[in-house]
Motif scaffolding. Structure first.
Motif, PDB file in Angstrom:
ATOM      1  N   GLY A   1       2.360  15.941 -11.617  1.00 59.56           N
ATOM      2  CA  GLY A   1       2.255  14.522 -11.539  1.00 59.56           C
ATOM      3  C   GLY A   1       3.175  14.232 -10.258  1.00 59.56           C
ATOM      4  N   MET A   2       2.603  13.046  -9.531  1.00 58.99           N
ATOM      5  CA  MET A   2       3.314  12.532  -8.540  1.00 58.99           C
ATOM      6  C   MET A   2       3.623  11.091  -8.804  1.00 58.99           C
ATOM      7  N   ALA A   3       4.818  10.846  -8.995  1.00 58.68           N
ATOM      8  CA  ALA A   3       5.760   9.506  -9.381  1.00 58.68           C
ATOM      9  C   ALA A   3       5.786   8.630  -8.452  1.00 58.68           C
ATOM     10  N   GLU A   4       6.373   9.077  -7.232  1.00 55.42           N
ATOM     11  CA  GLU A   4       6.756   8.536  -5.943  1.00 55.42           C
ATOM     12  C   GLU A   4       5.582   7.916  -5.032  1.00 55.42           C
ATOM     13  N   ALA A   5       5.371   6.661  -4.999  1.00 55.85           N
ATOM     14  CA  ALA A   5       4.249   6.183  -4.145  1.00 55.85           C
ATOM     15  C   ALA A   5       4.499   6.430  -2.616  1.00 55.85           C
ATOM     16  N   ASP A   6       5.538   6.601  -2.182  1.00 52.09           N
ATOM     17  CA  ASP A   6       5.806   6.655  -0.813  1.00 52.09           C
ATOM     18  C   ASP A   6       6.355   8.083  -0.400  1.00 52.09           C
ATOM     19  N   ALA A   7       5.953   9.161  -1.374  1.00 53.28           N
ATOM     20  CA  ALA A   7       6.549  10.433  -1.123  1.00 53.28           C
ATOM     21  C   ALA A   7       5.615  11.524  -0.396  1.00 53.28           C
ATOM     22  N   HIS A   8       5.669  12.292   0.343  1.00 58.87           N
ATOM     23  CA  HIS A   8       4.742  13.557   0.639  1.00 58.87           C
ATOM     24  C   HIS A   8       4.851  14.633  -0.415  1.00 58.87           C
ATOM     25  N   TYR A   9       3.882  14.913  -1.186  1.00 57.85           N
ATOM     26  CA  TYR A   9       3.906  16.017  -2.162  1.00 57.85           C
ATOM     27  C   TYR A   9       3.231  17.116  -1.537  1.00 57.85           C
ATOM     28  N   HIS A  10       3.744  18.498  -1.311  1.00 53.87           N
ATOM     29  CA  HIS A  10       2.902  19.571  -0.876  1.00 53.87           C
ATOM     30  C   HIS A  10       3.055  20.558  -2.056  1.00 53.87           C
TER      31      HIS A  10
ATOM     32  N   MET B   1       0.769  -1.095  -0.133  1.00 54.90           N
ATOM     33  CA  MET B   1       0.112  -0.134  -0.004  1.00 54.90           C
ATOM     34  C   MET B   1       0.853   1.341   0.064  1.00 54.90           C
ATOM     35  N   ALA B   2       0.366   2.192  -0.769  1.00 54.85           N
ATOM     36  CA  ALA B   2       1.196   3.489  -0.870  1.00 54.85           C
ATOM     37  C   ALA B   2       1.235   4.214   0.524  1.00 54.85           C
ATOM     38  N   GLU B   3       2.381   5.116   0.636  1.00 57.48           N
ATOM     39  CA  GLU B   3       2.387   5.717   2.059  1.00 57.48           C
ATOM     40  C   GLU B   3       2.534   7.242   1.666  1.00 57.48           C
ATOM     41  N   GLY B   4       2.353   7.389   0.374  1.00 58.26           N
ATOM     42  CA  GLY B   4       2.441   8.995  -0.060  1.00 58.26           C
ATOM     43  C   GLY B   4       1.140   9.583   0.326  1.00 58.26           C
ATOM     44  N   TYR B   5       1.244  10.994   0.222  1.00 56.79           N
ATOM     45  CA  TYR B   5       0.012  11.765   0.559  1.00 56.79           C
ATOM     46  C   TYR B   5       0.191  13.175  -0.158  1.00 56.79           C
ATOM     47  N   LEU B   6      -0.750  13.941  -0.109  1.00 60.18           N
ATOM     48  CA  LEU B   6      -0.793  15.141  -0.780  1.00 60.18           C
ATOM     49  C   LEU B   6      -1.439  16.426  -0.021  1.00 60.18           C
ATOM     50  N   THR B   7      -0.420  17.239   0.321  1.00 60.27           N
ATOM     51  CA  THR B   7      -0.887  18.615   1.253  1.00 60.27           C
ATOM     52  C   THR B   7      -0.906  19.884   0.266  1.00 60.27           C
ATOM     53  N   THR B   8      -1.613  20.813   0.689  1.00 57.29           N
ATOM     54  CA  THR B   8      -1.369  22.275   0.107  1.00 57.29           C
ATOM     55  C   THR B   8      -1.604  23.218   1.191  1.00 57.29           C
ATOM     56  N   HIS B   9      -1.345  24.415   0.790  1.00 58.17           N
ATOM     57  CA  HIS B   9      -1.737  25.599   1.554  1.00 58.17           C
ATOM     58  C   HIS B   9      -1.728  26.713   0.541  1.00 58.17           C
ATOM     59  N   VAL B  10      -2.293  28.033   1.074  1.00 56.23           N
ATOM     60  CA  VAL B  10      -2.456  29.038   0.338  1.00 56.23           C
ATOM     61  C   VAL B  10      -2.007  30.363   1.186  1.00 56.23           C
ATOM     62  N   LEU B  11      -1.019  30.929   0.736  1.00 59.24           N
ATOM     63  CA  LEU B  11      -0.657  32.156   1.353  1.00 59.24           C
ATOM     64  C   LEU B  11      -1.240  33.612   0.484  1.00 59.24           C
ATOM     65  N   ASP B  12      -1.739  34.470   1.251  1.00 57.44           N
ATOM     66  CA  ASP B  12      -1.937  35.767   0.511  1.00 57.44           C
ATOM     67  C   ASP B  12      -0.830  36.494   0.393  1.00 57.44           C
ATOM     68  N   THR B  13      -0.331  36.564  -0.453  1.00 53.90           N
ATOM     69  CA  THR B  13       1.140  37.445  -0.396  1.00 53.90           C
ATOM     70  C   THR B  13       0.955  38.943  -0.605  1.00 53.90           C
TER      71      THR B  13
END
Length: 119
Positions: free
Chosen positions: A94-103, A1-13
């Motif tokens: 794109g997200m190519a790494e199954a075990d990575a944290h993408y932000h 099972m993959a351990e990767g996940y995706l997060t985001t945040h937004v900053l009002d510059t």
């Protein structure tokens, strides 16, 4: 099972603050097909309360985040004249790494934005 996940945040510059209550959609892209995977809003810190794509649902592949910047800019009094210069901001990646944290953050102002692969 993959351990990767995706997060985001937004900053009002423009104002130097997190962008709270900004609507975000996440789509998985497969060829010409778009499948909506998640819909969330940012919290007071400009982040989603949970990963927008948690490990239990994570799959490698191509994705698109849609940030509803125009709604946020209108609500914060920064919109300017209609039509807005920035309204919906799409970011394809794109997200190519199954075990990575993408932000994938969004740095936003009424007349520009930037993104990068964060940590």
């Amino acid at each position: 099972m993959a351990e990767g996940y995706l997060t985001t945040h937004v900053l009002d510059t423009a104002r130097g603050v997190p962008a709270a209550e900004l609507r975000i959609l996440l789509y998985r892209l497969t060829g010409e097909r778009r499948e909506m995977v998640a819909e969330m809003r940012t919290n007071a810190d400009g982040r989603t309360d949970t990963p927008i794509l948690p490990a239990a649902r994570f799959e490698t592949g191509s994705y698109e985040l849609i940030f509803f910047a125009g709604d946020y800019l209108r609500a914060s009094g920064q919109a300017g004249d209609e039509p807005l210069f920035l309204d919906e901001v799409p970011i394809r990646f794109g997200m190519a790494e199954a075990d990575a944290h993408y932000h994938v953050p969004l740095l936003l102002s009424p007349y520009g934005y930037s993104t990068y692969r964060g940590s």
